[in-house]
Scaffold this active site. Structure first.
Site, PDB file in Angstrom:
ATOM      1  N   GLY A  54       0.806  -1.068  -0.184  1.00  0.00           N
ATOM      2  CA  GLY A  54       0.058   0.000  -0.071  1.00  0.00           C
ATOM      3  C   GLY A  54       0.872   1.348   0.056  1.00  0.00           C
ATOM      4  N   GLN A  78       2.848   9.833   1.893  1.00  0.00           N
ATOM      5  CA  GLN A  78       4.295   9.219   2.002  1.00  0.00           C
ATOM      6  C   GLN A  78       5.230   9.930   1.048  1.00  0.00           C
ATOM      7  OE1 GLN A  78       2.456   5.229   2.438  1.00  0.00           O
ATOM      8  NE2 GLN A  78       4.429   4.927   3.703  1.00  0.00           N
ATOM      9  N   CYS A  96       5.900  -0.488   7.694  1.00  0.00           N
ATOM     10  CA  CYS A  96       5.516   0.809   6.885  1.00  0.00           C
ATOM     11  C   CYS A  96       6.675   1.289   5.998  1.00  0.00           C
ATOM     12  CB  CYS A  96       5.379   1.734   7.863  1.00  0.00           C
ATOM     13  SG  CYS A  96       4.589   3.498   6.961  1.00  0.00           S
ATOM     14  N   LEU A  97       6.609   1.474   4.487  1.00  0.00           N
ATOM     15  CA  LEU A  97       7.763   1.758   4.065  1.00  0.00           C
ATOM     16  C   LEU A  97       8.309   3.258   4.356  1.00  0.00           C
ATOM     17  CD1 LEU A  97       6.141   1.215   0.411  1.00  0.00           C
ATOM     18  CD2 LEU A  97       7.886  -0.065   1.632  1.00  0.00           C
ATOM     19  N   HIS A 144      -4.367   1.496   7.931  1.00  0.00           N
ATOM     20  CA  HIS A 144      -2.738   1.846   8.041  1.00  0.00           C
ATOM     21  C   HIS A 144      -2.570   3.043   7.079  1.00  0.00           C
ATOM     22  CE1 HIS A 144       1.416   1.010   7.973  1.00  0.00           C
ATOM     23  NE2 HIS A 144       1.470   1.743   6.919  1.00  0.00           N
ATOM     24  N   GLU A 145      -3.422   3.012   5.631  1.00  0.00           N
ATOM     25  CA  GLU A 145      -3.238   3.923   4.648  1.00  0.00           C
ATOM     26  C   GLU A 145      -4.111   5.217   5.126  1.00  0.00           C
ATOM     27  OE1 GLU A 145      -0.651   3.615   3.056  1.00  0.00           O
ATOM     28  OE2 GLU A 145      -0.907   1.033   3.035  1.00  0.00           O
ATOM     29  N   HIS A 201      -2.300   7.164   7.317  1.00  0.00           N
ATOM     30  CA  HIS A 201      -1.158   7.948   6.844  1.00  0.00           C
ATOM     31  C   HIS A 201      -2.050   9.379   6.523  1.00  0.00           C
ATOM     32  CE1 HIS A 201       2.473   5.995   6.822  1.00  0.00           C
ATOM     33  NE2 HIS A 201       1.743   4.906   6.092  1.00  0.00           N
TER      34      HIS A 201
HETATM   35  O1  GNR Z   1       4.018  -2.570   2.364  1.00  0.00           O
HETATM   36  C1  GNR Z   1       3.465  -2.613   3.667  1.00  0.00           C
HETATM   37  N1  GNR Z   1       3.166  -3.706   4.307  1.00  0.00           N
HETATM   38  C2  GNR Z   1       2.440  -3.678   5.455  1.00  0.00           C
HETATM   39  C3  GNR Z   1       2.319  -4.855   6.170  1.00  0.00           C
HETATM   40  C4  GNR Z   1       1.418  -4.859   7.052  1.00  0.00           C
HETATM   41  C5  GNR Z   1       0.524  -4.020   7.494  1.00  0.00           C
HETATM   42  C6  GNR Z   1       0.310  -2.658   6.540  1.00  0.00           C
HETATM   43  C7  GNR Z   1       1.200  -2.663   5.772  1.00  0.00           C
HETATM   44  S1  GNR Z   1       1.425  -1.141   4.512  1.00  0.00           S
HETATM   45  C8  GNR Z   1       3.091  -1.212   4.060  1.00  0.00           C
HETATM   46  C9  GNR Z   1       3.275  -0.113   3.128  1.00  0.00           C
HETATM   47  C10 GNR Z   1       3.062   1.256   3.644  1.00  0.00           C
HETATM   48  O2  GNR Z   1       3.590   1.625   4.597  1.00  0.00           O
HETATM   49  N2  GNR Z   1       2.043   1.803   3.403  1.00  0.00           N
HETATM   50  O3  GNR Z   1       1.648   2.967   3.982  1.00  0.00           O
HETATM   51 NI    NI Z   2       2.823   3.097   5.821  1.00  0.00          NI
END
Ligand code: GNR
Ligand code: NI
Length: 189
Positions: A46, A51, A91-92, A133-134, A137
């Site tokens: 995601g 980001q 999270c990236l 999660h997104e 952000h």
């Molecule tokens: O790549 C991602 N893997 C992930 C794994 C478990 C829960 C959420 C994520 S999101 C993350 C990519 C990211 O940072 N998206 O904002």
């Molecule tokens: Ni993230």
């Protein structure tokens, strides 16, 4: 399409609350394509516009194993949430850090697609976690905000140190070289 740079914690720009998209036009579709390219290139499941330092309510996801099912959400809203359970997150923008946290296990999300049409999706499992999660952000929230202050401080210090090592040309051992290269952490008594 363009691969964009991903902001990393504790960059204060990750704390910006994104603005709604007024109209899904070609510029928004360009952003969507750039987000997808950036997400796939970073092997993420995601990516939120926040980001890449674009503060519009746009996010992309692909939780498929074959990485061939891109999903686009513009102005996403969670209209229903059910259950609560743990899941491991990464999270990236917080590279190399993973921890377990509690979220709703099932969500119903309403959003616009890349043609500007409203759709609703009932999601569970990893998709439900990723949507939450997104959307966090877009609100300027990160998964580390759900952890203890102590853990967050350790994560911040670790990432700041790694960033400094990269800037110095990585002449000192980095965590990327594996556990053996890591200095043991001895708590101060
Ligand atoms: O790549 C991602 N893997 C992930 C794994 C478990 C829960 C959420 C994520 S999101 C993350 C990519 C990211 O940072 N998206 O904002
Ligand atoms: Ni993230």
């Amino acid at each position: 399409m363009t691969k964009l740079a991903i902001l990393e914690y504790p960059d204060p720009r990750l704390r910006t609350r994104a603005e709604p998209v007024a109209k899904v036009d070609d510029a928004v579709r360009q952003l969507v394509d750039d987000l997808l390219e950036t997400m796939y290139s970073a092997n993420g499941i995601g990516l939120a516009a926040t980001q890449v330092d674009v503060h519009r309510r746009v996010l992309v996801l692909d939780v498929s194993d074959a990485r061939d099912q891109p999903r686009v959400f513009i102005n996403p809203e969670i209209v229903d949430a059910q259950g609560r359970g743990p899941g491991e997150e990464g999270c990236l923008s917080v590279p190399g850090i993973y921890d377990k946290l509690q979220r709703a296990t099932s969500v119903r999300v309403r959003a616009l697609d890349r043609d500007g049409r409203t759709f609703e999706l009932q999601a569970d499992g990893l998709l439900a976690i990723c949507i939450q999660h997104e959307i966090d952000h877009l609100e300027g929230r990160l998964f580390v905000d759900y952890l203890s202050e102590l853990k967050r401080q350790m994560i911040r210090r670790r990432l700041e140190k790694e960033r400094k090592q990269r800037a110095d040309g990585a002449e000192r051992p980095s965590r990327a070289l594996g556990a053996a290269a890591r200095r043991p952490v001895v708590p101060a008594l």
